[in-house]
Design a protein around this motif. Sequence first.
Motif, PDB file in Angstrom:
ATOM      1  N   GLU A  70      28.295   8.798  39.738  1.00 18.40           N
ATOM      2  CA  GLU A  70      28.636   7.382  39.620  1.00 18.40           C
ATOM      3  C   GLU A  70      28.179   6.851  38.266  1.00 18.40           C
ATOM      4  OE1 GLU A  70      27.723   3.065  41.684  1.00 18.40           O
ATOM      5  OE2 GLU A  70      27.949   4.820  42.964  1.00 18.40           O
ATOM      6  N   GLY A  94      27.833   3.229  36.684  1.00 13.10           N
ATOM      7  CA  GLY A  94      27.891   1.857  37.163  1.00 13.10           C
ATOM      8  C   GLY A  94      27.332   0.826  36.210  1.00 13.10           C
ATOM      9  N   SER A 119      31.785   0.084  39.311  1.00 11.41           N
ATOM     10  CA  SER A 119      31.487   1.497  39.087  1.00 11.41           C
ATOM     11  C   SER A 119      32.745   2.352  39.083  1.00 11.41           C
ATOM     12  CB  SER A 119      30.570   2.032  40.199  1.00 11.41           C
ATOM     13  OG  SER A 119      29.337   1.360  40.236  1.00 11.41           O
ATOM     14  N   ASP A 148      20.768  -2.435  41.909  1.00  6.66           N
ATOM     15  CA  ASP A 148      20.300  -1.586  40.818  1.00  6.66           C
ATOM     16  C   ASP A 148      20.627  -0.132  41.133  1.00  6.66           C
ATOM     17  OD1 ASP A 148      18.319  -0.647  42.611  1.00  6.66           O
ATOM     18  OD2 ASP A 148      16.765  -1.906  41.743  1.00  6.66           O
ATOM     19  N   ALA A 149      20.551   0.718  40.118  1.00  8.11           N
ATOM     20  CA  ALA A 149      20.931   2.123  40.277  1.00  8.11           C
ATOM     21  C   ALA A 149      20.059   2.857  41.296  1.00  8.11           C
ATOM     22  CB  ALA A 149      20.924   2.833  38.931  1.00  8.11           C
ATOM     23  N   ARG A 188      21.238   1.852  44.725  1.00  3.37           N
ATOM     24  CA  ARG A 188      22.588   2.371  44.992  1.00  3.37           C
ATOM     25  C   ARG A 188      22.533   3.863  45.276  1.00  3.37           C
ATOM     26  NH1 ARG A 188      27.226   0.182  43.284  1.00  3.37           N
ATOM     27  NH2 ARG A 188      26.212  -1.690  44.095  1.00  3.37           N
ATOM     28  N   GLU A 189      21.734   4.597  44.499  1.00  5.25           N
ATOM     29  CA  GLU A 189      21.602   6.037  44.735  1.00  5.25           C
ATOM     30  C   GLU A 189      21.019   6.303  46.122  1.00  5.25           C
ATOM     31  OE1 GLU A 189      19.546  10.047  42.852  1.00  5.25           O
ATOM     32  OE2 GLU A 189      19.577   8.208  41.650  1.00  5.25           O
ATOM     33  N   HIS A 223      23.426  -0.731  32.765  1.00  7.41           N
ATOM     34  CA  HIS A 223      24.338   0.405  32.907  1.00  7.41           C
ATOM     35  C   HIS A 223      23.531   1.631  33.314  1.00  7.41           C
ATOM     36  CE1 HIS A 223      27.382  -2.022  30.922  1.00  7.41           C
ATOM     37  NE2 HIS A 223      26.399  -2.415  30.129  1.00  7.41           N
ATOM     38  N   ALA A 224      24.079   2.411  34.251  1.00  7.40           N
ATOM     39  CA  ALA A 224      23.360   3.592  34.719  1.00  7.40           C
ATOM     40  C   ALA A 224      24.340   4.620  35.266  1.00  7.40           C
ATOM     41  CB  ALA A 224      22.361   3.205  35.805  1.00  7.40           C
ATOM     42  N   THR A 225      23.911   5.866  35.192  1.00  3.54           N
ATOM     43  CA  THR A 225      24.654   6.978  35.772  1.00  3.54           C
ATOM     44  C   THR A 225      23.709   7.747  36.676  1.00  3.54           C
ATOM     45  OG1 THR A 225      26.065   7.175  33.822  1.00  3.54           O
ATOM     46  CG2 THR A 225      25.930   9.107  35.255  1.00  3.54           C
ATOM     47  N   PHE A 226      24.208   8.151  37.829  1.00  3.78           N
ATOM     48  CA  PHE A 226      23.420   9.035  38.686  1.00  3.78           C
ATOM     49  C   PHE A 226      24.349  10.040  39.354  1.00  3.78           C
ATOM     50  CE2 PHE A 226      24.295   5.352  41.420  1.00  3.78           C
ATOM     51  CZ  PHE A 226      24.769   5.946  42.580  1.00  3.78           C
ATOM     52  N   SER A 270      28.332  -5.640  41.005  1.00  2.00           N
ATOM     53  CA  SER A 270      28.377  -4.340  40.337  1.00  2.00           C
ATOM     54  C   SER A 270      29.823  -3.868  40.239  1.00  2.00           C
ATOM     55  CB  SER A 270      27.537  -3.294  41.082  1.00  2.00           C
ATOM     56  OG  SER A 270      28.115  -2.976  42.325  1.00  2.00           O
TER      57      SER A 270
END
Length: 152
Positions: free
Chosen positions: A121, A123, A102, A131-132, A135-136, A8-11, A100
């Motif tokens: 995001e 995700g 998101s 991976d984050a 994706r970023e 899990h990740a946020t950017f 994924s």
Amino acid sequence: MTQRSAIHATFVVERVYAASPARVFSAFADPEKKAKWFKGPDEWGPGDIGFDFRVGHGDHSIGGPPGDPPHRFHNRYLEIIPNTRIVYAYWMHHGDPLASASIATLEFKPEGDKTRLVMTEVGTFLDGWYDAPGREEGTRWLLEKIAPLVEG
């Protein structure tokens, strides 16, 4: 059996455009404009894309490097406030497996005669497909492609 994981990740990605919020928003709302920037690299060739910019509806984009399983993007718009905010849920497959899922929020913030686009995001990246950081990076690449369409 495949090793299962859920990361899990946020950017947050921000980009200032020398254009009004309405012009930047149109790059997401107008299917002809969106088709010019929302696609993979040219070497992927033409993909299968479709746009339906209405709450409860969504877009899709399917394509990828020749010989590899396709990257399949699908989304559903949850909220659209013209020139202000877009919220959507999206999921991606790498070939058949879900890779994924998101929630993305786009905010169009006026700054004088410019617009600050803030994309957040949240995700879940499954089983090591994406991976984050990747994706970023891809998000930044796509948002750069908007500039020539709205700043001209």
